[in-house]
Design a protein around this motif. Structure first.
Motif, PDB file in Angstrom:
ATOM      1  N   UNK A   1       0.819  -1.213   0.000  1.00 36.56           N
ATOM      2  CA  UNK A   1       0.000   0.000   0.000  1.00 36.56           C
ATOM      3  C   UNK A   1       0.852   1.262   0.000  1.00 36.56           C
ATOM      4  N   UNK A   2       2.074   1.170   0.573  1.00 37.19           N
ATOM      5  CA  UNK A   2       2.968   2.331   0.565  1.00 37.19           C
ATOM      6  C   UNK A   2       3.493   2.633  -0.829  1.00 37.19           C
ATOM      7  N   UNK A   3       3.957   1.586  -1.526  1.00 36.71           N
ATOM      8  CA  UNK A   3       4.600   1.847  -2.824  1.00 36.71           C
ATOM      9  C   UNK A   3       3.675   1.620  -4.023  1.00 36.71           C
ATOM     10  N   UNK A   4       2.423   1.266  -3.770  1.00 36.14           N
ATOM     11  CA  UNK A   4       1.468   1.125  -4.867  1.00 36.14           C
ATOM     12  C   UNK A   4       1.619  -0.149  -5.676  1.00 36.14           C
ATOM     13  N   UNK A   5       2.382  -1.107  -5.181  1.00 35.04           N
ATOM     14  CA  UNK A   5       2.566  -2.362  -5.917  1.00 35.04           C
ATOM     15  C   UNK A   5       1.458  -3.355  -5.547  1.00 35.04           C
ATOM     16  N   UNK A   6       1.418  -4.462  -6.257  1.00 32.50           N
ATOM     17  CA  UNK A   6       0.445  -5.502  -5.964  1.00 32.50           C
ATOM     18  C   UNK A   6       1.142  -6.700  -5.347  1.00 32.50           C
ATOM     19  N   UNK A   7       0.361  -7.525  -4.695  1.00 33.17           N
ATOM     20  CA  UNK A   7       0.880  -8.810  -4.215  1.00 33.17           C
ATOM     21  C   UNK A   7      -0.211  -9.854  -4.387  1.00 33.17           C
ATOM     22  N   UNK A   8       0.209 -11.105  -4.424  1.00 39.79           N
ATOM     23  CA  UNK A   8      -0.732 -12.206  -4.536  1.00 39.79           C
ATOM     24  C   UNK A   8      -0.657 -13.069  -3.284  1.00 39.79           C
ATOM     25  N   UNK A   9      -1.806 -13.551  -2.864  1.00 37.90           N
ATOM     26  CA  UNK A   9      -1.897 -14.519  -1.775  1.00 37.90           C
ATOM     27  C   UNK A   9      -2.377 -15.832  -2.365  1.00 37.90           C
ATOM     28  N   UNK A  10      -1.688 -16.904  -2.022  1.00 37.55           N
ATOM     29  CA  UNK A  10      -2.008 -18.230  -2.552  1.00 37.55           C
ATOM     30  C   UNK A  10      -2.362 -19.155  -1.395  1.00 37.55           C
ATOM     31  N   UNK A  11      -3.465 -19.863  -1.525  1.00 37.33           N
ATOM     32  CA  UNK A  11      -3.852 -20.899  -0.567  1.00 37.33           C
ATOM     33  C   UNK A  11      -3.794 -22.251  -1.283  1.00 37.33           C
ATOM     34  N   UNK A  12      -3.109 -23.226  -0.673  1.00 41.40           N
ATOM     35  CA  UNK A  12      -2.975 -24.563  -1.252  1.00 41.40           C
ATOM     36  C   UNK A  12      -3.470 -25.596  -0.241  1.00 41.40           C
ATOM     37  N   UNK A  13      -4.130 -26.643  -0.753  1.00 46.85           N
ATOM     38  CA  UNK A  13      -4.631 -27.698   0.126  1.00 46.85           C
ATOM     39  C   UNK A  13      -4.451 -29.041  -0.568  1.00 46.85           C
ATOM     40  N   UNK A  14      -3.881 -30.009   0.157  1.00 50.05           N
ATOM     41  CA  UNK A  14      -3.715 -31.352  -0.394  1.00 50.05           C
ATOM     42  C   UNK A  14      -5.080 -32.034  -0.511  1.00 50.05           C
ATOM     43  N   UNK A  15      -5.326 -32.639  -1.656  1.00 44.55           N
ATOM     44  CA  UNK A  15      -6.615 -33.277  -1.912  1.00 44.55           C
ATOM     45  C   UNK A  15      -6.688 -34.643  -1.226  1.00 44.55           C
ATOM     46  N   UNK A  16      -7.840 -34.920  -0.603  1.00 46.04           N
ATOM     47  CA  UNK A  16      -8.109 -36.222   0.020  1.00 46.04           C
ATOM     48  C   UNK A  16      -6.974 -36.654   0.950  1.00 46.04           C
ATOM     49  N   UNK A  17      -6.456 -35.708   1.741  1.00 44.67           N
ATOM     50  CA  UNK A  17      -5.307 -36.032   2.575  1.00 44.67           C
ATOM     51  C   UNK A  17      -5.674 -37.006   3.699  1.00 44.67           C
ATOM     52  N   UNK A  18      -6.910 -36.941   4.177  1.00 40.56           N
ATOM     53  CA  UNK A  18      -7.329 -37.883   5.229  1.00 40.56           C
ATOM     54  C   UNK A  18      -7.186 -39.325   4.748  1.00 40.56           C
ATOM     55  N   UNK A  19      -7.445 -39.522   3.457  1.00 44.38           N
ATOM     56  CA  UNK A  19      -7.316 -40.860   2.891  1.00 44.38           C
ATOM     57  C   UNK A  19      -5.865 -41.342   2.955  1.00 44.38           C
ATOM     58  N   UNK A  20      -4.912 -40.422   2.764  1.00 40.61           N
ATOM     59  CA  UNK A  20      -3.495 -40.790   2.847  1.00 40.61           C
ATOM     60  C   UNK A  20      -3.157 -41.267   4.254  1.00 40.61           C
ATOM     61  N   UNK A  21      -3.566 -40.501   5.260  1.00 38.64           N
ATOM     62  CA  UNK A  21      -3.284 -40.880   6.653  1.00 38.64           C
ATOM     63  C   UNK A  21      -3.973 -42.189   7.031  1.00 38.64           C
ATOM     64  N   UNK A  22      -5.224 -42.324   6.608  1.00 38.76           N
ATOM     65  CA  UNK A  22      -5.976 -43.526   6.977  1.00 38.76           C
ATOM     66  C   UNK A  22      -5.424 -44.774   6.304  1.00 38.76           C
ATOM     67  N   UNK A  23      -4.935 -44.621   5.060  1.00 38.48           N
ATOM     68  CA  UNK A  23      -4.483 -45.781   4.292  1.00 38.48           C
ATOM     69  C   UNK A  23      -3.041 -46.152   4.609  1.00 38.48           C
ATOM     70  N   UNK A  24      -2.155 -45.147   4.676  1.00 38.95           N
ATOM     71  CA  UNK A  24      -0.716 -45.444   4.796  1.00 38.95           C
ATOM     72  C   UNK A  24      -0.089 -44.955   6.102  1.00 38.95           C
TER      73      UNK A  24
ATOM     74  N   UNK B   1       0.220 -41.930   9.492  1.00 41.40           N
ATOM     75  CA  UNK B   1       0.578 -40.513   9.649  1.00 41.40           C
ATOM     76  C   UNK B   1       2.036 -40.233   9.282  1.00 41.40           C
ATOM     77  N   UNK B   2       2.923 -41.192   9.459  1.00 41.72           N
ATOM     78  CA  UNK B   2       4.322 -40.970   9.076  1.00 41.72           C
ATOM     79  C   UNK B   2       4.424 -40.724   7.575  1.00 41.72           C
ATOM     80  N   UNK B   3       3.673 -41.488   6.791  1.00 46.69           N
ATOM     81  CA  UNK B   3       3.653 -41.269   5.344  1.00 46.69           C
ATOM     82  C   UNK B   3       2.986 -39.942   5.014  1.00 46.69           C
ATOM     83  N   UNK B   4       1.916 -39.625   5.750  1.00 44.05           N
ATOM     84  CA  UNK B   4       1.278 -38.324   5.547  1.00 44.05           C
ATOM     85  C   UNK B   4       2.227 -37.169   5.792  1.00 44.05           C
TER      86      UNK B   4
END
Length: 553
Positions: free
Chosen positions: A419-442, A444-447
């Protein structure tokens, strides 16, 4: 600008500042002459004596910086004498005005300043463009030396998943042909069980013959004995790993050694009521690649801390209205700023006064005039250590990324800057898909391994000026200053595709994972909460539309 153009601009700015300082010295001498005339008429000489002492302190600190060391020494001597005169005047003794007039008149201001030495002893550092793009990060080349062909190929494949370009050879004699243009960014030397520490020493000597400026060396070994570790240290090794390898740990060390991502500039706040001296320090530190702001009014410093969020404060000790030690005390009252490094800058040369200042909230004391190169080195060392300590306290233990609260603080810092210098920035949100399935199947260490893999991909691809955090569980957040949505999408698309190619092994099975990504861009005046909410909504839409995709809000 080119490096030479930057250097010429810096030198011209310093020359203008030096000439301006010489003119201001004349004004200071006129001011002190007027104060002496008022002394003869005043019934209370103490205010005038106090102001005289402060003006002399300014000259003592500034003259040497601008190429007049003798004038600075004379002013410092007279400043010390002035303290005694002021103490005696407070007891009712007569002020020796004529002697003061003679002494101040002897402070000769030269008609022109001598040619100064180069302000910095090294060339100006390269400046980052601050722009994110798919081609901004050079993919690092690695040399893997391993006589076991199968083992070498497996390591090549594992490191490729994290964005490296490894090349394998069984003997060092083949290395030059693999890197004809430039040496590798790092060497991974794999020792078999039959090789001992003599092999390490011999191979290290051969590496120096092949690469006169050898890159960082990491050794992979079957042996955990001390003699091997000692040999690796003597050979200049900077990493030591025991097989079977934990590849993410190897990647962690490579990230530290190669330093491929762009370093965010150090943020320094200068507090000094002598504008030209402060501007000199400001130019010197900016020329060294730092982001610097200065403030003359002590009453505005707390507001500056909240908006600029410096990593170090460079502060004069003797300032009118509020001394540096008093201001340090005020700053240390705020829990948020208890740990910020404070470096005092002053012409004060008495050791007992310097110790008193350090005991009043300071971390170091630099005596004016201070050599420019020494100033840069001192500031860099203090900020580097403070930044490293802050990183250790702020980072998630599993991924090495910022914790939830710290990544949100990073967003606030970058939004203020944006806001001081008038530039832009981007915010990115990332989420692993079906991660509960990874923990349940293989399990938490693998997760955890999956979470670390995505963390490494983000760390490998983004710049140091970008902030990356583990927002919670399997969710990540990145703040990309100076980045457009289009460039952010290019970066994130590469990360999304790379993650899909990584094969995870668990319970004699192989599986892959995907992630969903939401991107939002700031606009002038927008708040951190607004941008974060927009990115979160974009992530939710990516999930709703089938996962394994990017949505931009």
């Amino acid at each position: 600008m080119t490096e030479n153009e930057d250097q010429r601009l810096f030198e011209s700015q310093m020359e203008l500042l030096r000439e301006g300082y010489r003119e201001k010295l004349g004004q200071q001498m006129d001011k002190m002459t007027g104060l002496l005339e008022n002394l003869e008429k005043s019934l209370d000489p103490l205010p005038a004596l106090e102001t005289l002492g402060h003006e002399l302190h300014k000259i003592a600190g500034g003259a040497g910086i601008f190429g007049m060391p003798e004038l600075g020494k004379k002013a410092r001597t007279l400043e010390i004498q002035m303290k005694g005169i002021r103490e005696r005047a407070a007891l009712g003794q007569e002020v020796p005005v004529s002697e003061l007039r003679t002494a101040i008149g002897a402070l000769h201001v030269p008609e022109s300043l001598p040619d100064p030495e180069a302000p910095l002893t090294s060339p100006l550092p390269e400046r980052s463009s601050g722009k994110a793009g798919a081609g901004d990060v050079e993919e690092p080349g690695l040399l893997i030396i391993d006589p076991d062909d199968k083992r070498g190929r497996e390591l090549v494949l594992a490191l490729r998943y994290f964005g490296y370009i490894p090349k394998h050879c069984a003997k060092l004699s083949s290395a030059a042909a693999l890197f004809p243009q430039r040496p590798p960014h790092a060497i991974l030397l794999s020792l078999s069980a039959s090789e001992n520490f003599f092999s390490v020493t011999a191979l290290a000597e051969e590496i120096r013959e092949v690469f006169p400026q050898p890159p960082p060396l990491m050794v992979l070994s079957d042996s955990l004995d001390f003699s091997t570790r000692l040999a690796v240290a003597r050979a200049g090794g900077q990493g030591f790993f025991i097989r079977p390898l934990d590849v993410p740990k190897v990647v962690d060390r490579l990230e530290q050694l190669i330093g491929r991502r762009e370093m965010a500039p150090y943020r320094v706040l200068i507090v000094d009521d002598e504008p030209m001296v402060a501007e000199h320090f400001c130019l010197v530190l900016q020329a060294a690649g730092m982001e610097v702001q200065r403030e003359e009014d002590a009453a505005r410093v707390l507001d500056m801390l909240s908006t600029f969020r410096p990593e170090l404060i460079l502060m004069d000790v003797h300032m009118e209205g509020c001394s540096g030690t008093e201001l340090a005390g005020i700053i240390r009252m705020e829990e948020e700023w208890v740990g910020i490094p404070i470096l005092y800058l002053s012409a004060e040369s008495k050791m007992e006064e310097q110790i008193r200042a350090l005991n009043s909230g300071g971390d170091d004391f630099l005596t004016k005039p201070v050599d420019d190169a020494y100033l840069v080195a001192s500031v860099s060392a203090h900020v580097s250590r403070a930044r490293r300590l802050a990183e250790l306290m702020a980072k998630d233990s599993l991924t090495g990324l910022l914790k939830h609260i710290r990544i949100k603080e990073a967003l606030e810092v970058e939004m203020s800057r944006s806001n001081r210098d008038g530039s832009t920035l981007c915010v990115v949100m990332l989420d692993l898909d079906h991660f509960k399935r990874v923990n349940d199947t293989w399990g938490h260490a693998t997760g955890d391994r999956v979470i670390k893999a995505l963390a490494h991909l983000l760390t490998r691809r983004l710049r140091r000026s970008d902030s990356i955090g583990r927002y919670g569980g399997e969710e990540f957040m990145a703040v990309l200053p100076g980045c457009t949505p289009e460039k952010a999408e290019i970066l994130m698309e590469e990360i999304r595709k790379n993650l899909k190619t990584i094969e995870f092994h668990a319970k004699e099975e192989v599986f892959n994972v995907t992630c969903s990504i939401g991107i939002a861009c700031s606009s002038l005046g927008s708040s951190p909460e607004e941008v974060l909410q927009a990115a979160d909504q974009a992530l939710y839409r990516a999930k709703e539309e089938g996962r394994d995709r990017i949505c931009i809000r």
